[in-house]
Write a protein that holds these residues in place. Structure first.
Motif, short mmCIF file in Angstrom:
data_model
loop_
_atom_site.label_atom_id
_atom_site.label_comp_id
_atom_site.label_asym_id
_atom_site.label_seq_id
_atom_site.Cartn_x
_atom_site.Cartn_y
_atom_site.Cartn_z
N SER A 64 0.80 -1.12 0.19
CA SER A 64 0.07 0.19 0.08
C SER A 64 0.91 1.20 0.00
N TYR A 65 0.67 1.91 -1.02
CA TYR A 65 1.42 3.54 -1.20
C TYR A 65 1.06 4.22 -0.08
N GLU A 66 -0.36 4.51 0.64
CA GLU A 66 -0.73 5.15 1.70
C GLU A 66 0.10 4.69 2.88
N TRP A 67 0.14 3.43 3.01
CA TRP A 67 0.53 2.81 4.37
C TRP A 67 2.36 3.09 4.28
N ASN A 126 3.74 5.48 3.18
CA ASN A 126 3.92 7.07 3.68
C ASN A 126 3.87 7.15 5.34
N ASN A 153 -5.30 0.93 -8.36
CA ASN A 153 -5.57 1.89 -7.43
C ASN A 153 -7.16 1.96 -7.48
N ASP A 211 -11.96 9.89 0.10
CA ASP A 211 -10.98 10.39 1.04
C ASP A 211 -11.21 9.56 2.40
N LYS A 227 -9.65 6.13 2.48
CA LYS A 227 -8.30 6.09 1.82
C LYS A 227 -8.11 5.30 0.61
N ASP A 273 -8.05 6.05 -2.55
CA ASP A 273 -7.14 6.63 -3.81
C ASP A 273 -5.78 6.18 -3.40
N ASP A 274 -5.57 5.04 -3.34
CA ASP A 274 -4.21 4.03 -2.80
C ASP A 274 -3.68 3.38 -3.90
N TRP A 306 -9.99 2.03 9.34
CA TRP A 306 -8.51 2.08 8.98
C TRP A 306 -8.11 0.53 8.81
N ARG A 335 -7.14 -1.47 5.33
CA ARG A 335 -5.51 -1.72 5.08
C ARG A 335 -5.44 -3.42 4.67
#
Length: 807
Positions: free
Chosen positions: A4-7, A9, A38, A156, A159, A161-162, A243, A247
């Motif tokens: 996950s790109y969001e994770w 970060n 995505n 949003d 999340k 858009d990941d 959340w 994930r």
């Protein structure tokens, strides 16, 4: 592994790095990216709504009319058929104008006369596959937490858009099977040191008496060199927060409940599998790790009873098995809605035994794949503590201070010493001490220099780096494979040529195609049943340990089964004539070695109609002599016809006992040919006029053949004689031809049988054979005297055969 790109970060600053950039850099440094997906990139017009009013639609058993607040000041009417929609529910609303995956457009509509201004969405409608959607919402819409802000953008909030990077992890890079390991890898690529935070604010209680009641016993250290248990009390089993669910779902895992979800979450984070036991269901708190008893039974979480062997590792609670180590827990000790106290297991298990067990029962899981490839032994304790802390936090429970474990592991950093010159010699690049220090800093390794040598200290998280070649690979990929200069090696020039085997196989193909045969290429793997058709009496079959299917589980000892299957298929599809050949290998098991004996074979199969009927000729079927002619023609073309002979045989079960012969080159048997047994042709739906030959090319290629010499055409004429013989019906043609050839002298050019007669005016046990003999002297004209003398020698030799008459 889904990354996950969001994770990511959470650990790295990726503001200047897109997911595509990361994927490109990872692919160029050794970890292949299968793709990027995505879910939220194409989602829009999705908002959080609250069902304010709801009533059942008249004349409908499942539709409801809802009034939904989506934060626009007035309620929106939406017709919904989900069974779990209810008043007060926070829901995902696709308003008119939204486009969902698959091109599904949302617009205002009427359902049974009632206006519907949007849709209440299930997770599947946002693009999540069925297998990751929580079972609670599998058949309905997704219900958001009560504190979800009405009118907020769903993409949003969840999340979505990941970008998710799908990593193809090779066995040597199992360190990247975790978010932390991947963060280290990406940090090295982009020049950042990842940052990791630990949870320290959680409830801890002292209960030494309870902790002392739990004990761990490991029968053999190699089964589990580190086995640890922690106890969490008074927890509440409930749904995980959004959340955490998101994930897990983005990592292709289905949320279950807060305890199970956290064991999966921290497995993804650390690469360390966990298992949670319902402590109160254990019959005893002394936990044992030992081999399973041969033939014992164990019921796993999926409700299936398994029959175990001593290769399997079992976890026991007292005298009751509670888990199949590294693979799956037991049905009786699983965490359920009534669980109050959890015993958390973190361990290192023997990877080979885990692999054997998971393969045997086809229980491939995220946990087993990590145990098989390896885990970081240095973070077992930290990962276990952090998981227990989060379980206590999300479950409103308390962690019992302390742990119970058996640990025989010495976790040490690895040191590898290299000479400076080896970098240039093996990689073709020159590096300074500063260059090397920078690469090692990015990797998180330490380095020291000593004259012409340097020593790299590798942390335990990179257990794949052990030797000089491993360090050189790290240097090369961090330096950049694309920056390493391309040079051609300096080697002595040697002319390329085909080997004798390659030359013979090519010649065999050309000859076969000259006969009008079609080449086939078949599998060397077959089924045990098919393999039994023709097998060796002295060599066992070579069987695959992990076959893809039963039909492809045994290496063939003959090409016969595959050729028959090909003929059957083509006959069923009316692809005629059925005339095939193949060159390939057969395999024989060896008792004294693991490697099988391989032999090259040449096979021919002809069946049924050779030529269709036409206005100028009747239909012609293949027969024994068609095949025999091909075999003789083959040996003639490779200049071994002077050695070939045939002997009738009746002990090959799949062949017709009266129409089969072994093929010899001199005294060496090299194969067989004949008519396929009618019972076999019937099984394969083939014409009874089916004929097969198989020749051992491995022996043929070992024979020295005379050089091919082109002679000039003789200027002198040929002369011929005919010879008619009355012989027994049991007399073989080969014996007669050999006698003629051996006694006719050097000027005999050719012998051919031009007539065979049985019937009227000849005894039943006799046959008449007529031969045409051609003589020629390349250097002079033969005289009648010379030819007559040759014929006299021939007749004298022939009369030595009992019962033979010259007519």
């Amino acid at each position: 592994m889904y990354l996950s790109y969001e994770w990511l970060n959470d650990f790295l600053d990726l503001k200047e790095w897109s997911a595509d950039d990361i994927a490109d850099r990872m692919s160029r440094t050794g970890i292949e990216i299968e793709g990027i997906e995505n879910i939220g990139a194409q989602l829009s017009n999705l908002v959080i709504g609250e069902v304010v009013q709801m009533e059942k639609m008249p004349d409908s058993d499942h539709l409801s009319i809802t009034q939904v607040d989506i934060g626009q000041g007035e309620l929106t009417q939406i017709v919904c058929g989900a069974p779990n929609v209810h008043q007060g529910a926070k829901v995902i609303v696709a308003v008119p104008g939204a486009v969902l995956p698959g091109g599904f457009k949302i617009k205002k509509a009427k359902m049974r006369g009632y206006e519907s201004n949007g849709m209440l969405c299930a997770l599947q409608e946002l693009g999540f596959p069925d297998n990751v959607v929580p079972k609670k919402y599998a058949d309905g819409i997704y219900i958001l937490p009560s504190d979800a802000p009405v009118g907020a953008d769903v993409v949003d909030y969840l999340k979505l858009d990941d970008p998710i990077l799908e990593l193809s992890i090779t066995p040597n890079r199992a360190d990247a099977l975790s978010m932390r390991g991947s963060a280290h890898e990406i940090g090295a690529i982009i020049g950042q040191a990842p940052r990791f935070s630990l949870t320290s604010d959680y409830s801890v209680i002292e209960d030494q008496a309870l902790l002392d009641s739990v004990s761990v016993e490991v029968a053999m250290p190699e089964l589990s060199p580190h086995y640890q248990l922690r106890l969490i009390k008074d927890i509440e089993i409930k749904e995980s927060p959004v959340w955490l669910q998101m994930r897990l779902m983005k990592a292709n895992m289905r949320p279950i409940n807060n305890v199970v979800d956290l064991t999966n979450y921290f497995m993804l984070l650390y690469g360390q599998p966990f298992h949670a036991f319902d402590f109160d269901t254990l019959t005893a708190s002394n936990v044992k790790v030992k081999e399973a008893d041969e033939g014992s039974k164990f019921t796993t979480l999926d409700g299936t009873e398994r029959t175990l062997t001593s290769a399997d590792i079992l976890i026991w609670g007292g005298d009751v098995p509670i888990a199949l180590a590294g693979v799956m827990g037991g049905l009786d000790s699983e965490v359920s809605d009534s669980t109050k106290n959890v015993l958390l297991e973190a361990a290192v298990f023997d990877p080979q035994r885990v692999r054997i067990t998971s393969n045997k029962f086809n229980l491939r899981s995220e946990s087993s794949s990590r145990f098989e490839k390896g885990i970081n032994p240095a973070t077992v304790d930290e990962a276990s503590e952090q998981t227990a802390a989060m379980i206590a936090t999300l479950g409103q429970g308390k962690v019992v201070k302390g742990k119970v474990e058996k640990n025989t592991l010495d976790v040490l950093a690895t040191e590898v010493t290299l000479a400076f010159e080896v970098i240039e010699r093996k990689l073709g690049i020159q590096m300074t001490e500063d260059d090397l220090s920078e690469i090692m800093r990015r990797l998180g390794f330490s380095i020291t220099f000593n004259d012409n040598y340097f020593t790299v200290t590798v942390p335990p998280r990179r257990w794949d780096i052990l030797i000089e070649a491993d360090v050189l690979e790290e240097i090369a990929r961090m330096y950049g494979y694309d920056r390493i200069p391309t040079t051609l090696p300096t080697v002595p020039s040697t002319p390329g040529k085909l080997t004798e085997r390659q030359r013979l196989i090519r010649q065999t193909r050309a000859i076969s195609e000259g006969f009008g045969l079609n080449q086939v290429i078949s599998y060397v793997l077959t089924s045990p049943k098919e393999a039994e058709l023709i097998k060796s009496d002295s060599h066992p079959f070579v069987k695959l340990t992990l076959p893809m299917s039963e039909e492809r589980s045994v290496l063939r000892q003959s090409m016969f089964p595959a050729m028959m299957e090909i003929a059957k298929y083509n006959n069923a599809h009316q692809n005629k004539p059925l005339a095939f050949y193949e060159t390939g290998k057969v395999f024989y098991g060896q008792v004294d070695t693991a490697l099988p004996l391989e032999e090259e074979r040449y096979a021919i199969l002809i069946s049924g109609q050779a030529e269709a009927a036409s206005w100028y000729a009747p239909q012609r079927q293949y027969d024994f002599f068609t095949l025999k002619g091909m075999v003789e023609g083959y040996f003639e073309a490779i200049r071994l016809d002077h050695m070939v002979r045939f002997e009738a045989v009746s002990d090959i079960d799949v062949m017709h006992p009266g129409r089969t012969a072994n093929i010899y080159l001199g005294d060496q048997k090299v194969g067989f040919l004949g008519q396929v047994h009618p019972n076999i042709t019937n099984d394969y739906d083939l014409d009874t006029a089916s004929f097969y030959a198989e020749i051992d090319l491995s022996y043929v290629v070992s024979i020295s053949r005379e050089a091919l010499v082109q002679l000039s055409i003789s200027k002198f004429p040929e002369t011929s004689r005919d010879l008619a013989l009355l012989v027994s019906v049991d007399q073989t043609h080969d014996v007669l031809v050999n006698l003629i050839t051996d006694n006719a002298g050097q000027y005999l050019k050719k012998v051919s049988l031009f007539d065979l007669y049985k019937g009227k005016n000849i005894a039943e046990d006799k046959q008449s054979l007529a031969y045409h003999l051609v003589f020629q002297n390349p250097d002079a004209t033969l005289t009648d005297i010379e030819v007559n003398e040759a014929m006299e020698r021939v007749t004298t030799a022939l009369l030595s055969i009992d019962g033979l008459e010259i007519r």
